[in-house]
Write an enzyme that holds these catalytic residues in place. Structure first.
Site, PDB file in Angstrom:
ATOM      1  N   ARG A  27       0.823  -1.213   0.000  1.00 38.25           N
ATOM      2  CA  ARG A  27       0.000   0.000   0.000  1.00 38.25           C
ATOM      3  C   ARG A  27       0.854   1.259   0.000  1.00 38.25           C
ATOM      4  O   ARG A  27       0.356   2.347  -0.271  1.00 38.25           O
ATOM      5  CB  ARG A  27      -0.896   0.017   1.250  1.00 38.25           C
ATOM      6  CG  ARG A  27      -1.963  -1.056   1.242  1.00 38.25           C
ATOM      7  CD  ARG A  27      -2.587  -1.195   2.612  1.00 38.25           C
ATOM      8  NE  ARG A  27      -3.333  -0.033   3.045  1.00 38.25           N
ATOM      9  CZ  ARG A  27      -4.624   0.149   2.860  1.00 38.25           C
ATOM     10  NH1 ARG A  27      -5.319  -0.759   2.235  1.00 38.25           N
ATOM     11  NH2 ARG A  27      -5.234   1.231   3.299  1.00 38.25           N
ATOM     12  N   GLY A 101      -5.838   7.568   7.599  1.00 37.70           N
ATOM     13  CA  GLY A 101      -6.750   8.655   7.263  1.00 37.70           C
ATOM     14  C   GLY A 101      -6.217   9.988   7.754  1.00 37.70           C
ATOM     15  O   GLY A 101      -5.019  10.117   8.039  1.00 37.70           O
ATOM     16  N   LYS A 488       3.007   5.147 -16.332  1.00 35.67           N
ATOM     17  CA  LYS A 488       3.753   3.955 -15.889  1.00 35.67           C
ATOM     18  C   LYS A 488       5.241   4.282 -15.802  1.00 35.67           C
ATOM     19  O   LYS A 488       5.892   3.961 -14.827  1.00 35.67           O
ATOM     20  CB  LYS A 488       3.576   2.776 -16.863  1.00 35.67           C
ATOM     21  CG  LYS A 488       2.304   1.996 -16.822  1.00 35.67           C
ATOM     22  CD  LYS A 488       2.086   1.137 -15.617  1.00 35.67           C
ATOM     23  CE  LYS A 488       1.370   1.896 -14.540  1.00 35.67           C
ATOM     24  NZ  LYS A 488      -0.061   1.888 -14.577  1.00 35.67           N
ATOM     25  N   GLU A 491       6.026   6.771 -12.854  1.00 37.10           N
ATOM     26  CA  GLU A 491       5.830   6.357 -11.467  1.00 37.10           C
ATOM     27  C   GLU A 491       6.829   5.315 -10.989  1.00 37.10           C
ATOM     28  O   GLU A 491       7.166   5.289  -9.814  1.00 37.10           O
ATOM     29  CB  GLU A 491       4.388   5.928 -11.187  1.00 37.10           C
ATOM     30  CG  GLU A 491       3.950   4.628 -11.785  1.00 37.10           C
ATOM     31  CD  GLU A 491       2.528   4.245 -11.395  1.00 37.10           C
ATOM     32  OE1 GLU A 491       2.067   4.590 -10.300  1.00 37.10           O
ATOM     33  OE2 GLU A 491       1.865   3.572 -12.209  1.00 37.10           O
ATOM     34  N   LYS A 606      -0.378   2.430  -2.887  1.00 33.41           N
ATOM     35  CA  LYS A 606      -1.207   1.637  -3.796  1.00 33.41           C
ATOM     36  C   LYS A 606      -2.635   2.164  -3.823  1.00 33.41           C
ATOM     37  O   LYS A 606      -3.245   2.288  -4.870  1.00 33.41           O
ATOM     38  CB  LYS A 606      -1.197   0.173  -3.356  1.00 33.41           C
ATOM     39  CG  LYS A 606      -2.086  -0.744  -4.186  1.00 33.41           C
ATOM     40  CD  LYS A 606      -1.559  -0.868  -5.600  1.00 33.41           C
ATOM     41  CE  LYS A 606      -2.412  -1.784  -6.472  1.00 33.41           C
ATOM     42  NZ  LYS A 606      -2.129  -1.545  -7.905  1.00 33.41           N
TER      43      LYS A 606
END
Ligand code: M6R
Length: 611
Positions: A27, A101, A488, A491, A606
């Site tokens: 993530r 969060g 792509k 990143e 992610k």
């Protein structure tokens, strides 16, 4: 974004927590920590950097308790230091929290808590939560968590533990959180990938839920005066992903594994959905009458999923002959969109947890529009909140760079447009049987594409790795693909890349083309072939090194480009799906050549669960 895990049961918690954090590391994170309770004492270990640092620290110091919390932090408020890493403790050192969060009203709460004598040691927004809990805690963690959560503004998932209590308490509010059910042990986690080794039975929490999780018991409450769903209605979900779906097997990176999984992923996307010349999407739950009534379609998404939306726009307009908009979710939700009871808003997302896409769904719903989620993850927020859902079934995607989820989204666009055309009694602009046969053959076309393009993609990737910039061009349905190729490359390799609708290049950006600048053109569409040829001439005239991805019949490029990757002879409408493969491989090879962290590129998460 941040990842939460919690364990309560019969086994030693610390190693389980560290392993599960590793499973959540995809993530994106920059520090990690655990808190383990043992004999009424809680021990915390946290480290900046990789999980392996935490694993080493935990191995030395953590007691054999069977109750604990873990966290991977993706820094928002405060640098990724040991102090700012979670879990955070209250002033007494007996209460602990981890959070995913943002607490938007933390400055106000912090002032209030400072005035009441609390001492803060971190720069995070999260620390207010644990001092607030301290204010309310009188020996009942569930009751204190409810009062605490009711004071918070923003979007958050929280997990608490208190020294001396044999349970975890978790809260969900606009950030994902699930409870996993084991035998004599239970879990809390941000997503299912963390739990696949232990269980496939989960409760997906609703906004406002506050759960008490013990080894053999789970109680659900809500901190909202008016919970969105009655408390007795949390359904046990059985997850159909397997542990081996989230292992790397023999691949050096998840991204490469997922690129190669695409034929199989598309097989699943299509499975049972083409029958006797019909598209069958009954499970989606959109009434034909509603489909006929819709007078505007809106595709909304972020990042790679947005590129699938752009592709969908071309396709929908071509087939349905109605205006279709494609929007970036963070723009759609704040631009006063013109949608009403006759609009269908289609939210596309791999994770189903992207904050802006969820915000767009809420915005659309508030204006009376019908919503359809095209998502990969079962039980995700978008899947649960939308009026209807079409699962892309690509399987778990672990690498930050989205690959198989993207081609599955493009395929879902085809299924959807054909389905909508039938319900709206539209003539298909293509021979129906032929189109469906080719659609069903997409997995084998992808297989061939992988074989045909892998070696050349490596050469081009290595070449581009040595360059400062790279440009991608395309027209029509190839234009979203050029964008995807540029995203792509950026990143995962950090090579600067830009994508252009080829005709737009002359309106400014061509000034950046210099001697040796690599330009990759996607040229799969006959209708704009001549225009693309002209654009190639223009960039070559300015010294660009030119490359093309074209269909097998794309002859005539020999003198214009240094190299061509040819795609299998599928109908040109499907060519962008196939062309996604060399785009992904090229980015992958460039990143490998540069020694980048392919699966977890810097600064990225992610699943972007905060705005
Ligand atoms: O889970 P989602 O599809 O909603 O995610 C959207 C974007 O965050 C995602 O596609 C992102 O752009 C990827 N890193 C692209 O590879």
């Amino acid at each position: 974004m941040c990842g939460i895990v919690g364990y309560v049961g019969r086994r030693e918690a610390a190693p389980i927590l560290v392993d599960r954090l590793d499973d959540l590391s995809y993530r994106g994170y920059d520090s990690a920590g655990v808190a383990v309770a043992h004999d009424g004492v809680v021990v915390v270990e946290k480290c900046p950097g990789k999980i392996e640092n935490l694993r080493a620290a935990v191995g030395k110091a953590t007691p054999p308790g069977t109750l604990g919390l873990g966290h991977t932090r993706w820094a928002t408020h405060g640098a990724p230091t040991q102090v700012n890493a979670h879990p955070h403790a209250d002033c007494t050192g007996r209460l602990f929290v981890v959070q995913n969060g943002i607490i938007e009203n933390f400055p106000t709460l912090k002032r209030e808590l400072l005035e009441r004598g609390h001492e803060f040691s971190t720069e995070t927004d999260t620390e207010v939560v644990i001092h607030l809990l301290e204010e309310y805690y009188d020996g009942d963690l569930l009751a204190a968590a409810k009062k605490t959560a009711a004071r918070l503004e923003g979007s958050f998932a929280l997990a608490f533990l208190a020294a001396g209590e044999e349970r975890l308490v978790a809260v969900r509010y606009h950030a994902p959180l699930i409870v996993g059910i084991g035998g004599g042990e239970n879990f809390v986690a941000s997503d299912i990938t963390a739990l696949l080794q232990d269980t496939n039975k989960v409760y997906v929490l609703e906004n406002g839920d506050v759960v008490s999780v013990e080894a053999n018991r789970i109680d659900v409450d809500s901190f909202l005066p008016d919970p969105p769903k009655a408390l007795g209605t949390r359904q046990l979900t059985i997850v159909d992903w397997r542990p081996e779906d989230v292992s790397k097997n023999d691949y050096p990176h998840y991204m490469l594994k997922e690129i190669h999984e695409q034929p199989r992923a598309l097989e699943r996307t299509l499975q049972g959905r083409i029958k006797d010349g019909e598209i069958v999407l009954r499970e989606m739950g959109l009434a034909s009458e509603l489909i006929r009534r819709v007078n505007s379609f809106h595709l909304v998404a972020c990042g790679t999923a947005y590129h699938a939306a752009l592709f969908g726009k071309y396709l929908f307009e071509r087939v349905l002959r109605v205006p279709v908009s494609a929007d970036i979710a963070s723009e759609f939700r704040y631009r006063d969109p013109i949608v009403d009871g006759r609009s269908l808003v289609i939210l596309i997302s791999q994770s189903g947890e992207t904050a802006d896409t969820i915000g767009s769904l809420e915005e659309a719903r508030a204006r009376g529009a019908k919503t359809l989620a095209v998502v990969n993850v079962r039980g995700s927020t978008l899947a649960r909140e939308a009026d209807a859902v079409l699962y892309t079934r690509a399987g778990p995607e672990i690498a930050v760079a989205s690959t198989k989820a993207f081609t599955a989204q493009l395929t879902a666009m085809f299924l959807l447009v054909c389905y909508l055309a039938d319900r709206r009694r539209m003539e298909w602009p293509y021979p129906r049987e032929e189109l469906l046969a080719h659609l069903a053959s997409l997995p084998s076309y992808l297989e061939q594409t992988l074989e045909q393009t892998a070696a050349t993609a490596r050469e081009w990737g290595q070449l581009i790795a040595n360059e400062a910039d790279c440009y991608f061009l395309g027209r029509n349905v190839d234009e979203p693909l050029a964008r995807e190729a540029a995203l792509k490359l950026k990143e995962i390799s950090y090579v600067h890349a830009e994508a252009y609708a080829a005709g737009e290049l002359k309106h400014g950006t061509i000034a950046l083309i210099a001697e040796g600048t690599p330009v990759v053109s996607f040229m799969t569409q006959a209708e704009v072939w001549d225009k693309m040829i002209s654009n190639l001439h223009e960039v070559r005239a300015r010294g660009a090194r030119t490359f093309a991805v074209a269909r097998e019949d794309g002859i005539g490029l020999e003198d214009l480009v240094e190299g061509v990757m040819t795609l299998p002879a599928a109908p040109e409408l499907f060519a962008p799906i196939l062309a996604a493969v060399p785009a992904q491989l090229l980015a992958y090879e460039a990143a490998v050549a540069l020694g980048r962290d392919v699966d977890q590129p810097r600064n990225l998460a992610k699943s972007v669960t905060v705005e």
